[in-house]
Design an enzyme around this catalytic site. Structure first.
Site, PDB file in Angstrom:
ATOM      1  N   ASP A 129     -19.563  -3.657 -34.127  1.00  0.00           N
ATOM      2  CA  ASP A 129     -19.574  -5.008 -33.559  1.00  0.00           C
ATOM      3  C   ASP A 129     -19.555  -5.051 -32.030  1.00  0.00           C
ATOM      4  O   ASP A 129     -18.728  -4.392 -31.395  1.00  0.00           O
ATOM      5  CB  ASP A 129     -18.352  -5.784 -34.034  1.00  0.00           C
ATOM      6  CG  ASP A 129     -18.196  -5.803 -35.542  1.00  0.00           C
ATOM      7  OD1 ASP A 129     -19.080  -5.287 -36.238  1.00  0.00           O
ATOM      8  OD2 ASP A 129     -17.180  -6.338 -36.011  1.00  0.00           O
TER       9      ASP A 129
ATOM     10  N   GLU B 169     -16.090 -12.798 -40.947  1.00  0.00           N
ATOM     11  CA  GLU B 169     -15.720 -11.997 -39.777  1.00  0.00           C
ATOM     12  C   GLU B 169     -16.361 -12.564 -38.522  1.00  0.00           C
ATOM     13  O   GLU B 169     -17.242 -13.426 -38.578  1.00  0.00           O
ATOM     14  CB  GLU B 169     -16.189 -10.539 -39.954  1.00  0.00           C
ATOM     15  CG  GLU B 169     -15.519  -9.773 -41.067  1.00  0.00           C
ATOM     16  CD  GLU B 169     -15.911  -8.322 -41.097  1.00  0.00           C
ATOM     17  OE1 GLU B 169     -15.018  -7.467 -41.109  1.00  0.00           O
ATOM     18  OE2 GLU B 169     -17.136  -8.027 -41.104  1.00  0.00           O
TER      19      GLU B 169
END
Length: 598
Positions: A148, A317
């Site tokens: 990420d 998320e």
């Protein structure tokens, strides 16, 4: 005879010892070894085998615990080396206390692992690229694992990218915040790890802001990071930087936000002029929680969003929440970004979003709960978040260009994973709903190099444009357009002489565009890789395309920004040819132009 047996038994019971230059290695049991550093060098190179079990490495500085990480130390073969940096330990004794869970019959079999003969001290670690598929103009770590994007922020002419980073293997683990900066969103400077694990856990995703008014008390214009500390529980921690992100100091009052929810992570904060406070949104299971704070340290929960809305195939998320203008109007709407895994439209991970209103306390979605809107219709677009404090009120995003279904097994080892090209967001109205426009950031125009253009014209079959893709380092941008007259099916194919190809097809009967990578190259590393992805389209007189091709990816953008599809590709040799086609009728094809990327 009895004395001889006792003597042999005594010898077997002694710790096994080995010597490498500058190292003293002791094997205390079949699962426990000590590596004592006896010579001052910059790096200790650790031999890694990706299929080996993880060993826990406790680093002792002057016999006191200093840090802990895991490493897949090579047992049978060495896939690559990773460095453990020793500069911070100059003038101190250093011991690596290593515990391996691998089954061993006895200590003497454990010491035959290949790592013990190949672990070494050095002053150099070679990061020269040795990967065929490393992109040329997409960000990648020099070595190790990345997922990420985190804490992206603009300050003083620099775009900061922090990211989930494992410096000790090219698979997930040991989450740190890696760090890089750029002035043009394309060419990046690698910087040291920004935030490392501590006693609260490893460092999961989060965000950064510029505290212009010193609300947190760490200094005017300090960069404030809030991230997830992932230990036995997931809690939120704060760190601050007063030197433009080069170093961070962790707040002594951490953690600043806790919960009894198992999945409680990825905080994203921003200043809200309307309420004159900071807002923060984070993911909690399969919903988002929204907070407010006057000082970035003390947070009050205001509301929750997500129950029954959108896709729920997996955990939610990496949220984001921001306001965007609606094209052609003076209106603005709020967009809530929600990444989820699994549950994407084509399996695995993906990015959905919701449009609505936000008053600083509660987000209200304009769509029916069952509506799903996707930011990208490809297979390889996840963890999308935006840069804070971007100039000119721009909303610029980056995505992690992979999919959790196969991210750890794609055919690279020196590093794994890259990011998408930067993209600018806005909104447009269609059928009473607001949708995102996603366009390549304007910076991508500035890196166009030499161009080759070939005319096509009216087409009622197919036309092969040979060798148009042979350019610098197998990386290019392609532009082309289609004006269908009677054809219902048309598109473009990229291929090589081995018969490997990727095909983009417009189907006006279905009002969709698809990207077929079933025969694109290597795919045997995952049964989930060989796929066809598709996106909805609208009736148009002209369909414009911008294609960003790099060594292992294709990003296909609609000219109006109404769809984008991001897909990884692993051809065994570069695509050299472009074929445009029109089936069951005529299509006028504009010139196909290929730009090298500077």
């Amino acid at each position: 005879m009895k004395l001889k047996s006792l003597f042999i038994a005594f010898l077997v019971g002694l710790p096994c010892m080995a010597q490498q230059s500058g190292l003293d290695i002791q094997h205390l049991s079949e699962t426990h070894s000590l590596v004592r550093v006896q010579e001052a060098k910059k790096y200790l190179l650790l031999p890694i085998e990706e299929k080996a079990p993880e060993a826990t490495v406790n680093v002792l500085k002057n016999m006191k615990p200093d840090q802990t990480f895991t490493a897949r130390l090579a047992i049978n073969k060495i896939d690559y080396y990773v460095p453990f940096e020793l500069d911070a330990y100059k003038g101190h004794s250093v011991i690596l206390d290593i515990h391996n869970i691998a089954d061993r019959a006895q200590t003497r079999t454990a010491q035959t692992d290949v790592c013990w003969n190949e672990i070494k001290l050095t002053n150099e670690f070679d990061t020269t690229n040795r990967e065929t598929y490393r992109p040329r103009y997409h960000f990648t770590p020099l070595y190790g694992w990345m997922n990420d994007p985190n804490g992206m922020v603009y300050k003083d002419g620099e775009w900061h990218l922090f990211y989930q980073y494992n410096p000790y293997a090219s698979v997930w683990g040991n989450m740190n915040w890696g760090h890089a900066v750029t002035k043009d969103l394309v060419h990046w400077e690698h910087l040291p790890v920004a935030i490392a694990p501590d006693g609260l856990g490893t460092v999961f995703s989060g965000s950064c802001v510029v505290d212009k008014d010193n609300t947190a008390g760490f200094g005017k214009n300090a960069i404030i990071a809030i991230y997830t500390s992932a230990g036995r529980s997931q809690t939120q921690s704060l760190a601050y930087s007063t030197d433009n992100g080069r170093t961070f100091t962790k707040y002594a009052g951490n953690p600043i936000l806790t919960s009894d929810v198992m999945d409680f992570r990825d905080p994203n904060m921003f200043w809200n002029e309307r309420i004159q406070k900071w807002n923060l949104i984070l993911a909690a299971g399969q919903e988002m929680r929204i907070y407010s704070s006057p000082n970035l340290k003390d947070w009050k929960e205001e509301s929750r969003f997500g129950l029954g809305y959108g896709a729920h195939g997996g955990v939610w998320e990496c949220p984001d929440l921001f306001e965007l203008p609606v094209e052609g109007t003076s209106e603005k709407k709020w967009v809530l970004v929600c990444n989820l895994n699994p549950g994407g439209p084509f399996g695995g991970s993906a990015t959905q979003y919701f449009v609505g209103d936000f008053d600083g306390y509660k987000f209200t979605c304009e769509s029916k709960p069952s509506t799903c809107k996707w930011m990208d219709y490809g297979k390889d677009h996840y963890a999308t978040v935006s840069f804070s404090n971007a100039p000119d009120n721009r909303r610029v995003v980056l995505a992690w260009m992979s999919n959790w279904e196969y991210a750890t097994s794609v055919p690279t080892q020196q590093y794994r994973s890259s990011n998408s090209v930067p993209r600018d967001l806005a909104l447009y109205m269609k059928d009473g709903e607001h949708y995102l426009t996603v366009k390549p950031s304007v910076e991508m125009l500035s890196v166009r190099g030499a161009a080759v253009s070939k005319k096509v014209g009216n087409l009622a079959g197919s036309k092969l444009l040979k060798n148009i893709l042979v350019g610098k380092d197998d990386a290019a941008e392609l532009t082309l357009s289609f004006e269908p007259s009677t054809a219902k099916l048309f598109g473009v194919e990229l291929s090589n002489d081995r018969g490997e190809k990727v095909v983009l097809t417009y189907d006006l009967a279905k009002l969709q565009v698809s990207v077929d990578r079933m025969q694109s190259g290597q795919s045997n590393f995952s049964a989930s890789f060989a796929t066809v992805t598709s996106a909805p389209i609208e009736k148009q007189d002209v369909y414009q395309l911008r294609l960003f091709l790099d060594r292992c990816s294709l990003e296909a953008f609609d000219g109006e920004g109404h769809f984008v599809m991001t897909n990884l590709l692993f051809p065994n040799e570069p695509y050299q040819h472009v074929r445009v086609f029109s089936q069951n009728g005529k299509t006028k094809v504009g010139a196909v132009t290929v730009y090298e990327i500077k």
